[in-house]
Design an enzyme around this catalytic site. Sequence first.
Site, PDB file in Angstrom:
ATOM      1  N   ARG A   1       7.435  -9.055 -14.888  1.00 49.20           N
ATOM      2  CA  ARG A   1       7.869  -7.652 -14.783  1.00 49.20           C
ATOM      3  C   ARG A   1       8.117  -7.289 -13.320  1.00 49.20           C
ATOM      4  NH1 ARG A   1       6.234  -4.171 -11.911  1.00 49.20           N
ATOM      5  NH2 ARG A   1       4.078  -4.337 -12.576  1.00 49.20           N
TER       6      ARG A   1
ATOM      7  N   LEU B   1       8.827  -3.512   2.957  1.00 49.20           N
ATOM      8  CA  LEU B   1       8.270  -2.281   3.518  1.00 49.20           C
ATOM      9  C   LEU B   1       6.903  -2.571   4.160  1.00 49.20           C
ATOM     10  CD1 LEU B   1       8.436   0.824   3.823  1.00 49.20           C
ATOM     11  CD2 LEU B   1       7.262   1.014   1.619  1.00 49.20           C
ATOM     12  N   THR B   2       6.010  -3.206   3.390  1.00 46.63           N
ATOM     13  CA  THR B   2       4.635  -3.428   3.847  1.00 46.63           C
ATOM     14  C   THR B   2       4.589  -4.415   5.015  1.00 46.63           C
ATOM     15  OG1 THR B   2       3.904  -3.094   1.573  1.00 46.63           O
ATOM     16  CG2 THR B   2       2.344  -4.173   3.065  1.00 46.63           C
TER      17      THR B   2
ATOM     18  N   CYS C   1      12.567   4.759  -3.680  1.00 47.98           N
ATOM     19  CA  CYS C   1      12.589   3.493  -4.435  1.00 47.98           C
ATOM     20  C   CYS C   1      11.209   3.216  -5.038  1.00 47.98           C
ATOM     21  CB  CYS C   1      13.005   2.339  -3.539  1.00 47.98           C
ATOM     22  SG  CYS C   1      14.586   2.606  -2.720  1.00 47.98           S
TER      23      CYS C   1
ATOM     24  N   ILE D   1       5.686  -9.709   0.311  1.00 48.17           N
ATOM     25  CA  ILE D   1       7.005  -9.325  -0.193  1.00 48.17           C
ATOM     26  C   ILE D   1       7.372 -10.159  -1.424  1.00 48.17           C
ATOM     27  CG2 ILE D   1       9.428  -8.980   0.400  1.00 48.17           C
ATOM     28  CD1 ILE D   1       7.267  -7.199   1.889  1.00 48.17           C
TER      29      ILE D   1
ATOM     30  N   PHE E   1      -4.564  12.684   3.594  1.00 48.59           N
ATOM     31  CA  PHE E   1      -4.296  11.279   3.909  1.00 48.59           C
ATOM     32  C   PHE E   1      -4.923  10.843   5.228  1.00 48.59           C
ATOM     33  CE2 PHE E   1      -1.197  11.650   0.580  1.00 48.59           C
ATOM     34  CZ  PHE E   1      -1.148  10.385   0.036  1.00 48.59           C
TER      35      PHE E   1
ATOM     36  N   GLU F   1       2.466  -0.665  -4.914  1.00 50.62           N
ATOM     37  CA  GLU F   1       3.146   0.595  -5.263  1.00 50.62           C
ATOM     38  C   GLU F   1       2.184   1.769  -5.214  1.00 50.62           C
ATOM     39  OE1 GLU F   1       6.268   0.405  -5.614  1.00 50.62           O
ATOM     40  OE2 GLU F   1       6.614  -1.682  -6.134  1.00 50.62           O
TER      41      GLU F   1
ATOM     42  N   ARG G   1       7.235   2.575  -9.419  1.00 52.15           N
ATOM     43  CA  ARG G   1       5.976   3.063 -10.006  1.00 52.15           C
ATOM     44  C   ARG G   1       6.189   3.506 -11.441  1.00 52.15           C
ATOM     45  NH1 ARG G   1       4.364   6.559  -4.562  1.00 52.15           N
ATOM     46  NH2 ARG G   1       3.561   4.761  -3.438  1.00 52.15           N
TER      47      ARG G   1
ATOM     48  N   THR H   1      -2.073   2.360  -4.032  1.00 54.63           N
ATOM     49  CA  THR H   1      -3.393   2.074  -4.617  1.00 54.63           C
ATOM     50  C   THR H   1      -3.870   3.313  -5.397  1.00 54.63           C
ATOM     51  OG1 THR H   1      -4.526   2.966  -2.701  1.00 54.63           O
ATOM     52  CG2 THR H   1      -3.960   0.621  -2.609  1.00 54.63           C
TER      53      THR H   1
HETATM   54  C1  FAD Z   1       1.221  -9.351  -5.265  1.00 60.73           C
HETATM   55  C2  FAD Z   1       1.713  -8.264  -4.367  1.00 60.73           C
HETATM   56  C3  FAD Z   1       3.081  -8.034  -4.259  1.00 60.73           C
HETATM   57  C4  FAD Z   1       3.565  -7.055  -3.380  1.00 60.73           C
HETATM   58  N1  FAD Z   1       4.938  -6.870  -3.241  1.00 60.73           N
HETATM   59  C5  FAD Z   1       5.401  -6.031  -2.267  1.00 60.73           C
HETATM   60  C6  FAD Z   1       6.812  -5.933  -2.017  1.00 60.73           C
HETATM   61  O1  FAD Z   1       7.659  -6.554  -2.701  1.00 60.73           O
HETATM   62  N2  FAD Z   1       7.235  -5.158  -0.986  1.00 60.73           N
HETATM   63  C7  FAD Z   1       6.359  -4.459  -0.200  1.00 60.73           C
HETATM   64  O2  FAD Z   1       6.819  -3.793   0.733  1.00 60.73           O
HETATM   65  N3  FAD Z   1       5.013  -4.519  -0.433  1.00 60.73           N
HETATM   66  C8  FAD Z   1       4.520  -5.289  -1.442  1.00 60.73           C
HETATM   67  N4  FAD Z   1       3.155  -5.380  -1.672  1.00 60.73           N
HETATM   68  C9  FAD Z   1       2.235  -4.672  -0.784  1.00 60.73           C
HETATM   69  C10 FAD Z   1       1.524  -3.487  -1.413  1.00 60.73           C
HETATM   70  O3  FAD Z   1       2.414  -2.440  -1.637  1.00 60.73           O
HETATM   71  C11 FAD Z   1       0.359  -3.120  -0.507  1.00 60.73           C
HETATM   72  O4  FAD Z   1      -0.594  -4.151  -0.627  1.00 60.73           O
HETATM   73  C12 FAD Z   1      -0.267  -1.776  -0.861  1.00 60.73           C
HETATM   74  O5  FAD Z   1       0.592  -0.731  -0.482  1.00 60.73           O
HETATM   75  C13 FAD Z   1      -1.640  -1.559  -0.178  1.00 60.73           C
HETATM   76  O6  FAD Z   1      -1.550  -1.828   1.161  1.00 60.73           O
HETATM   77  P1  FAD Z   1      -2.643  -2.786   1.861  1.00 60.73           P
HETATM   78  O7  FAD Z   1      -2.774  -4.008   1.040  1.00 60.73           O
HETATM   79  O8  FAD Z   1      -2.237  -2.942   3.294  1.00 60.73           O
HETATM   80  O9  FAD Z   1      -4.008  -2.005   1.765  1.00 60.73           O
HETATM   81  P2  FAD Z   1      -4.540  -0.868   2.767  1.00 60.73           P
HETATM   82  O10 FAD Z   1      -3.477   0.156   2.972  1.00 60.73           O
HETATM   83  O11 FAD Z   1      -5.109  -1.526   3.980  1.00 60.73           O
HETATM   84  O12 FAD Z   1      -5.698  -0.241   1.899  1.00 60.73           O
HETATM   85  C14 FAD Z   1      -7.014  -0.820   1.826  1.00 60.73           C
HETATM   86  C15 FAD Z   1      -7.895   0.159   1.064  1.00 60.73           C
HETATM   87  O13 FAD Z   1      -7.925   1.388   1.772  1.00 60.73           O
HETATM   88  C16 FAD Z   1      -7.644   2.453   0.890  1.00 60.73           C
HETATM   89  N5  FAD Z   1      -7.022   3.561   1.607  1.00 60.73           N
HETATM   90  C17 FAD Z   1      -5.842   3.566   2.274  1.00 60.73           C
HETATM   91  N6  FAD Z   1      -5.599   4.792   2.792  1.00 60.73           N
HETATM   92  C18 FAD Z   1      -6.645   5.564   2.439  1.00 60.73           C
HETATM   93  C19 FAD Z   1      -7.002   6.928   2.671  1.00 60.73           C
HETATM   94  N7  FAD Z   1      -6.187   7.751   3.361  1.00 60.73           N
HETATM   95  N8  FAD Z   1      -8.173   7.390   2.180  1.00 60.73           N
HETATM   96  C20 FAD Z   1      -9.015   6.577   1.494  1.00 60.73           C
HETATM   97  N9  FAD Z   1      -8.733   5.278   1.215  1.00 60.73           N
HETATM   98  C21 FAD Z   1      -7.565   4.784   1.693  1.00 60.73           C
HETATM   99  C22 FAD Z   1      -6.702   1.843  -0.123  1.00 60.73           C
HETATM  100  O14 FAD Z   1      -6.652   2.630  -1.295  1.00 60.73           O
HETATM  101  C23 FAD Z   1      -7.354   0.480  -0.323  1.00 60.73           C
HETATM  102  O15 FAD Z   1      -8.418   0.609  -1.233  1.00 60.73           O
HETATM  103  C24 FAD Z   1       2.650  -6.296  -2.604  1.00 60.73           C
HETATM  104  C25 FAD Z   1       1.264  -6.510  -2.761  1.00 60.73           C
HETATM  105  C26 FAD Z   1       0.810  -7.470  -3.632  1.00 60.73           C
HETATM  106  C27 FAD Z   1      -0.675  -7.689  -3.769  1.00 60.73           C
END
Ligand code: FAD
Length: 393
Positions: free
Chosen positions: A99, A140-141, A247, A172, A392, A372, A252, A374
Amino acid sequence: MSVISSNKALSDLLGVDEQLTESERDLIALVRRFADDRLRPHLAQWFEEGTVPARDLAKELGALGLLGMHLDGYGCAGSTATEYGLACLEMEAADSGLRSLVSVQGSLAMKAIHAFGSEEQKQEWLPRMAAGEALGCFGLTEPDFGSDPGGMRTRATRDGDDWILNGSKMWITNGSVADVAVVWAQTDDKIRGFVVPTDTAGFEAHPIKHKMSLRASVTAELSFSDLRLPADAVLPEVKGLRGPLTCLSEARFGIVFGSIGAARDCLETAIDYAQTRTVFDKSLASYQLTQAKLADMAVELQKGILLALHLGRTKDNGGVSNEQVSVGKLNNTREAIQIARTCRTVLGANGITLDYPVIRHENNLESVLTYEGTPEVHQLIIGQALTGANAFR
Ligand SMILES: Cc1cc2nc3c(=O)[nH]c(=O)nc-3n(C[C@H](O)[C@H](O)[C@H](O)COP(=O)(O)OP(=O)(O)OC[C@H]3O[C@@H](n4cnc5c(N)ncnc54)[C@H](O)[C@@H]3O)c2cc1C
């Protein structure tokens, strides 16, 4: 035929079938047949080996009209949002990784070009992406910026008319198998999106190994080193975070449906297993404790499907807000992983093997819960909508 679940008793209990149109039922049947014939026989092996024939599958998914299916023109199917969601549900009932392939291609990469690209960018990429002949990814990430993408360090600077891109992206999906990457970068004038052919000098993609989740999906780290792009590589119609967030909201929306598909597959498996497993001389299904679990899960599944359908119909009738999509993403991913975990208990030790799909879904849903946005990010979006206060930072 039972539509929303192939388990007739579950389908009848959920009672959602009659809310579906004929074309929605046909679509569900089409995607389920594809999943049964082409995906399910291989999923355990792909998951175990951490491989997936993404490029071959993309062509097959394109031939079925499932790539960018909710977009109009340029070879896209022009389906309703609800149909797109139901296709995601059936794909994810097979595997969240498959998916994800459909979501990243259609809702992230193609959507970015479709919504914000020039006519030339659309003509060049969308028909091939809809056919599955070209694969896209969405960068993006970054290693240090996930939930807070506005802090990204990837930067595009001008050199005459050209752009020079430097930086890296992390996690990504499809990154190392894509033909084109939509990359978001800081510029002197806000964050901009760039359409980057992956054979451009200075582009590198390295698959991320040792994942315990979404193993039937390619995940990669991208790096851009003095990558030179022509002036017309920028997406002309958007500046700032609104671009990627538009996007993300589309992707989502697909997850609201998809996660429920994974949960449904787990529950169908657990009901079957409970009926055939004997413990203390009786069928596991005949114990009240088991039935309490199954009943609670069926109730949550029903609520999740109704929420997804409500958001689908709302989107088709004029649009959903980002906050409404957050309600669906938060609830359905959270409940789906809970259902997967409870189903795993019903299967006992068998539940930890790939002979059954449950542990695969459970592990996959860890990623689906995280990407997309957390759960915490969606709580903050909903909290802001309720209170007007931005919590935030
Ligand atoms: C298998 C997989 C595929 C992915 N594919 C893509 C993709 O195609 N393109 C892309 O761009 N990204 C992709 N991602 C990335 C994904 O979108 C990010 O992992 C996600 O946005 C979370 O970012 P992070 O992992 O850096 O966690 P962090 O942002 O470091 O978060 C860590 C923890 O902190 C918490 N947190 C963050 N901010 C706050 C706040 N203000 N208050 C309290 N808690 C908070 C979070 O909820 C989480 O529990 C993918 C991730 C995975 C695992």
